[in-house]
Design a protein around this motif. Structure first.
Motif, PDB file in Angstrom:
ATOM      1  N   UNK A   1     -15.223 -11.187  -2.051  1.00 39.12           N
ATOM      2  CA  UNK A   1     -14.973 -12.119  -0.939  1.00 39.12           C
ATOM      3  C   UNK A   1     -14.249 -11.442   0.213  1.00 39.12           C
ATOM      4  N   UNK A   2     -14.722 -10.263   0.560  1.00 38.28           N
ATOM      5  CA  UNK A   2     -14.081  -9.514   1.638  1.00 38.28           C
ATOM      6  C   UNK A   2     -14.174 -10.229   2.980  1.00 38.28           C
ATOM      7  N   UNK A   3     -15.159 -11.138   3.097  1.00 36.90           N
ATOM      8  CA  UNK A   3     -15.343 -11.820   4.375  1.00 36.90           C
ATOM      9  C   UNK A   3     -14.501 -13.077   4.511  1.00 36.90           C
ATOM     10  N   UNK A   4     -13.855 -13.497   3.412  1.00 36.76           N
ATOM     11  CA  UNK A   4     -13.042 -14.705   3.558  1.00 36.76           C
ATOM     12  C   UNK A   4     -11.701 -14.335   4.185  1.00 36.76           C
ATOM     13  N   UNK A   5     -11.033 -15.349   4.704  1.00 38.65           N
ATOM     14  CA  UNK A   5      -9.819 -15.109   5.489  1.00 38.65           C
ATOM     15  C   UNK A   5      -8.686 -14.560   4.626  1.00 38.65           C
ATOM     16  N   UNK A   6      -7.938 -13.617   5.181  1.00 37.89           N
ATOM     17  CA  UNK A   6      -6.780 -13.081   4.491  1.00 37.89           C
ATOM     18  C   UNK A   6      -5.730 -14.141   4.227  1.00 37.89           C
ATOM     19  N   UNK A   7      -5.776 -15.221   5.028  1.00 36.73           N
ATOM     20  CA  UNK A   7      -4.781 -16.283   4.869  1.00 36.73           C
ATOM     21  C   UNK A   7      -5.067 -17.160   3.661  1.00 36.73           C
ATOM     22  N   UNK A   8      -6.290 -17.027   3.090  1.00 37.96           N
ATOM     23  CA  UNK A   8      -6.624 -17.856   1.930  1.00 37.96           C
ATOM     24  C   UNK A   8      -6.133 -17.246   0.619  1.00 37.96           C
ATOM     25  N   UNK A   9      -5.545 -16.054   0.682  1.00 39.21           N
ATOM     26  CA  UNK A   9      -5.043 -15.417  -0.542  1.00 39.21           C
ATOM     27  C   UNK A   9      -3.690 -16.003  -0.920  1.00 39.21           C
ATOM     28  N   UNK A  10      -3.291 -15.775  -2.185  1.00 40.31           N
ATOM     29  CA  UNK A  10      -1.958 -16.203  -2.608  1.00 40.31           C
ATOM     30  C   UNK A  10      -0.919 -15.292  -1.971  1.00 40.31           C
ATOM     31  N   UNK A  11       0.341 -15.712  -2.034  1.00 41.65           N
ATOM     32  CA  UNK A  11       1.406 -14.926  -1.404  1.00 41.65           C
ATOM     33  C   UNK A  11       1.451 -13.490  -1.898  1.00 41.65           C
ATOM     34  N   UNK A  12       1.344 -13.311  -3.216  1.00 43.39           N
ATOM     35  CA  UNK A  12       1.393 -11.962  -3.775  1.00 43.39           C
ATOM     36  C   UNK A  12       0.193 -11.133  -3.349  1.00 43.39           C
ATOM     37  N   UNK A  13      -0.972 -11.790  -3.305  1.00 43.09           N
ATOM     38  CA  UNK A  13      -2.167 -11.074  -2.845  1.00 43.09           C
ATOM     39  C   UNK A  13      -2.052 -10.731  -1.371  1.00 43.09           C
ATOM     40  N   UNK A  14      -1.498 -11.667  -0.583  1.00 44.61           N
ATOM     41  CA  UNK A  14      -1.311 -11.381   0.843  1.00 44.61           C
ATOM     42  C   UNK A  14      -0.415 -10.160   1.031  1.00 44.61           C
ATOM     43  N   UNK A  15       0.647 -10.086   0.205  1.00 37.79           N
ATOM     44  CA  UNK A  15       1.553  -8.951   0.358  1.00 37.79           C
ATOM     45  C   UNK A  15       0.836  -7.655   0.001  1.00 37.79           C
TER      46      UNK A  15
ATOM     47  N   UNK B   1       7.595   1.948   5.037  1.00 35.87           N
ATOM     48  CA  UNK B   1       8.846   1.203   5.016  1.00 35.87           C
ATOM     49  C   UNK B   1       8.568  -0.184   4.461  1.00 35.87           C
ATOM     50  N   UNK B   2       9.389  -0.609   3.523  1.00 36.85           N
ATOM     51  CA  UNK B   2       9.184  -1.946   2.953  1.00 36.85           C
ATOM     52  C   UNK B   2      10.490  -2.719   3.034  1.00 36.85           C
ATOM     53  N   UNK B   3      10.423  -3.867   3.722  1.00 42.36           N
ATOM     54  CA  UNK B   3      11.618  -4.686   3.863  1.00 42.36           C
ATOM     55  C   UNK B   3      11.529  -5.876   2.913  1.00 42.36           C
ATOM     56  N   UNK B   4      12.223  -5.796   1.806  1.00 39.31           N
ATOM     57  CA  UNK B   4      12.196  -6.855   0.782  1.00 39.31           C
ATOM     58  C   UNK B   4      10.775  -7.341   0.521  1.00 39.31           C
ATOM     59  N   UNK B   5       9.896  -6.439   0.097  1.00 45.13           N
ATOM     60  CA  UNK B   5       8.485  -6.831  -0.004  1.00 45.13           C
ATOM     61  C   UNK B   5       8.217  -7.828  -1.117  1.00 45.13           C
ATOM     62  N   UNK B   6       9.129  -7.997  -2.047  1.00 44.74           N
ATOM     63  CA  UNK B   6       8.845  -8.902  -3.159  1.00 44.74           C
ATOM     64  C   UNK B   6       9.702 -10.153  -3.141  1.00 44.74           C
ATOM     65  N   UNK B   7      10.544 -10.313  -2.103  1.00 43.15           N
ATOM     66  CA  UNK B   7      11.490 -11.432  -2.168  1.00 43.15           C
ATOM     67  C   UNK B   7      10.799 -12.780  -2.006  1.00 43.15           C
ATOM     68  N   UNK B   8       9.576 -12.774  -1.439  1.00 40.40           N
ATOM     69  CA  UNK B   8       8.876 -14.052  -1.302  1.00 40.40           C
ATOM     70  C   UNK B   8       7.904 -14.287  -2.453  1.00 40.40           C
ATOM     71  N   UNK B   9       7.993 -13.452  -3.503  1.00 42.13           N
ATOM     72  CA  UNK B   9       6.979 -13.510  -4.560  1.00 42.13           C
ATOM     73  C   UNK B   9       7.569 -13.893  -5.907  1.00 42.13           C
ATOM     74  N   UNK B  10       6.709 -14.391  -6.795  1.00 41.88           N
ATOM     75  CA  UNK B  10       7.157 -14.704  -8.143  1.00 41.88           C
ATOM     76  C   UNK B  10       7.263 -13.402  -8.946  1.00 41.88           C
TER      77      UNK B  10
ATOM     78  N   UNK C   1       8.082 -11.139   4.761  1.00 48.27           N
ATOM     79  CA  UNK C   1       7.163 -12.260   4.641  1.00 48.27           C
ATOM     80  C   UNK C   1       5.763 -11.696   4.852  1.00 48.27           C
ATOM     81  N   UNK C   2       4.857 -11.912   3.875  1.00 53.75           N
ATOM     82  CA  UNK C   2       3.498 -11.393   4.074  1.00 53.75           C
ATOM     83  C   UNK C   2       2.950 -11.884   5.414  1.00 53.75           C
ATOM     84  N   UNK C   3       2.404 -10.966   6.210  1.00 59.65           N
ATOM     85  CA  UNK C   3       1.923 -11.366   7.535  1.00 59.65           C
ATOM     86  C   UNK C   3       0.506 -10.873   7.803  1.00 59.65           C
TER      87      UNK C   3
END
Ligand code: ATP
Ligand code: MG
Lengths: 276, 299
Positions: free
Chosen positions: A164-178, A194-203, A117-119
């Motif tokens: 927009x480097x100063x905007x919050x990382x949480x405002x990105x889309x799921x794929x961008x967050x990942x 190490x990548x644990x299912x890095x794309x399973x939450x993405x389109x 899950x992108x965190x």
């Protein structure tokens, strides 16, 4: 899976990996008789594996077979779980990471991780990427702006966030967050990612961007990836490890051989969808 | 589809009684929630009329009220000393309880192993949060006022109130820390941060709005507490305290004092004091609500 699909995968594997496959294998991570327990329950049983440098190693297997557990054993994120106990040996460049004199914090500075899950942190995009450099105390040695840009370029995110480097990382889309999380992981220049299912939450589109990215990352890093998507494992990995229920590593080989001609019947059943 | 077939389609389903039950239950719980609002309105109305009568019939001058200290002579009495004492108390309580409280919460949430001792500590804290406030007053009296000979000074009152609100701060800070998703903790650790770096840079900033809200609400409780201050002897003092080692009377004890006077003028001074105290509470609650709303969309 039909035979046509299987052969399709196979050809892709061969075209994708012709250059990388020529490189000689240099083992960077090695597990020897690794057992991991959560309290009384055994999650990994006698796992032995050699993970080669600058290659993509995929871990596949049914849910609950211990893939994430294995990944967490590598960078000792298992230390965070009170009930977790590790037996056996896991070496990084020949040094057992469970030796008393190994500091897990130092280990994690060489082995980065990207989660299922992108965190991203609730901070700006810039600070998310700069985070590792800041906590590792290397900010003074590098041009931070430059390092952030390089990491974002490396994660194929720069063009989308440049203004927009100063905007919050949480405002990105799921794929961008990942991809932001990937940028965060590579900013400190680890050796292994190490990548644990890095794309399973993405389109699928966002997922294929990340797959392309992994293909580039492996030029500089060693990538170990857990995935539930067999086509993905076939497309992007050089080696594939198949875990089965009970936490057993049943087969580990070149990706092409695993998908073309698995030695173990259970593996064949698993990848052709007969169980798991 | 025509409405007739619709009708036929559901003709065999009789929900009349179920819907009536729904409406009855809704009515009951709405009445229950209105009860609190009604009682608050009555209370405010009562205070407001006393306040109004004080201003008009007893000629209580608000400027004098805020610029004079208490006095035996009703027409010379003001609230300044009590307000200054209460504000000083709040500042001291914040210093005494915030760091210890948040520190304990960080230990319990981020470091403590999940074992019997930790659970014992947590159970104790939950109990402490429910201890009647007068008990903290007794403790303050026995241990600080008399025990180490502080006397009935402002600092002793602050310690009693600090002890009173500490468990509340700990519990609310624990909740705020628990609300920070594990994902960001793991993300930070996996990036090579130490545990303290993770707490300092990621967990605490994310939990801070919740911690602040909890602390302000805890202080709002402390500012209105009367019993512990009476126990430590913060009463019958009219002058403004000169620092934490001076004797004092805070807003609630001054109000209590006035309300016990036989003169109607003093009763209306008390009502005016209550309006001021309630305004303090109101503003503190507003700040807490503002902080909560301002940051709740994050993470
Ligand atoms: N924190 C934990 N505490 C106790 N048991 C755990 C914990 N994490 C995993 N397990 C157990 O260990 C076993 C392996 O879990 P793990 O998460 O490694 O599987 P996985 O292969 O990654 O599965 P998935 O594909 O669903 O992610 C499971 O039986 C699981 O219940
Ligand atoms: Mg998993």
């Amino acid at each position: 899976m039909s035979t046509e699909e299987q052969s399709l995968i196979t050809t892709e594997v061969q075209t994708e990996n012709t250059t990388r496959a020529d490189r000689p294998d240099e083992t960077v991570l090695e597990a020897r008789s690794l057992d991991v327990y959560y309290g009384q329950d055994q999650a990994l049983t006698d796992v032995s594996i050699e993970i080669p440098e600058h290659k993509v190693t995929a871990m596949i297997g049914p849910s609950g077979c211990g893939k994430s557990t294995f990944l967490r054993s590598i960078n000792r994120m298992n230390d965070q779980i009170d009930a977790c106990r590790v037996d056996g040996e896991l070496s990084f460049h020949g040094k057992n990471v469970y030796d008393e004199d190994v500091d897990p914090v130092a280990l994690r500075r060489k082995i980065g991780q990207v989660f299922q899950k992108p965190n991203p942190f609730p901070k700006s995009i810039y600070e998310n990427v700069a985070y590792g450099l800041r906590v590792q105390g290397t900010v003074d040695d590098v041009d931070l702006d430059d390092a952030v840009e390089q990491a974002l370029r490396g994660a194929a995110l720069w063009d989308e966030v440049e203004g927009k480097l100063d905007s919050s990382g949480l405002d990105l889309s799921g794929g961008q967050q990942q991809r932001l999380c990937i940028a965060r992981a590579i900013a400190t220049d680890p050796e292994v990612i190490l990548m644990d299912e890095p794309t399973s939450a993405l389109d699928p589109v966002a997922a294929s961007k990340i797959e392309d990215l992994i293909d580039e990352l492996v030029e500089e890093y060693t990538v170990v990836i857990v995935t539930h998507n067999m086509q993905q494992a076939a497309r992007i990995s050089d080696r594939t490890a198949v875990f089965l229920t009970g936490g057993e590593l049943v087969e580990f080989d070149d990706t092409a051989s695993i998908f073309e001609d698995p030695a173990d019947d259970r593996v064949e059943d698993y990848i052709t969808g007969k169980f798991g | 589809m025509s409405s007739e077939t619709d009708h036929d389609l559901f003709a065999d389903v009789d929900l009349g009684w179920e819907h009536r039950k729904n409406r009855i239950f809704l009515g009951l719980i709405f009445a229950a929630s209105m009860f609190g609002v009604l009682m608050l309105a009555l209370l405010l109305f009562d205070v407001a009329t006393d306040f109004y009568v004080g201003l008009t019939e007893y000629n209580i001058n608000l400027v004098d009220f805020f610029t004079r200290d208490g006095s035996r002579r009703e027409e010379l009495s003001g609230f300044r000393g009590a307000i200054v004492a209460s504000i000083t108390l709040m500042v001291l309580v914040t210093f005494l309880a915030f760091f210890v409280g948040v520190g304990s919460a960080i230990y319990l949430e981020e470091y403590a192993p999940d074992n019997r001792i930790t659970r014992l500590i947590e159970a104790n804290l939950a109990n402490l949060a429910g201890v009647p406030s007068i008990v903290y007053g007794l403790l303050g009296l026995a241990a600080f006022v008399n025990g180490i000979g502080m006397g009935p000074i402002l600092l002793a009152g602050a310690i009693a109130l600090g002890l009173l609100v500490m468990p509340i701060i700990i519990v609310s800070a624990q909740e705020a820390l628990r609300a920070v998703p594990d994902g960001v903790r793991n993300g930070s650790l996996a990036t090579g941060a130490t545990q303290w770096q993770t707490i300092r840079n990621v967990v605490l900033p994310a939990a801070m709005p919740g911690i602040m809200t909890g602390t302000i609400l805890a202080l709002a409780r402390a500012i209105g507490e009367t019993a512990p201050l009476i126990m430590v002897g913060a009463i019958f003092i009219n002058r403004m305290p000169r620092g934490p080692f001076d004797r004092f009377s805070a807003m609630p004890t001054q109000i209590y004092n006035w309300a016990n006077e036989p003169s109607q003028h003093f009763i209306h001074l008390a009502a005016t004091g209550i309006v001021v105290l309630l305004s303090f509470l109101f503003v503190m609650n507003l700040i807490a609500i503002y902080i909560r709303h301002r940051y709740e969309t994050e993470i």
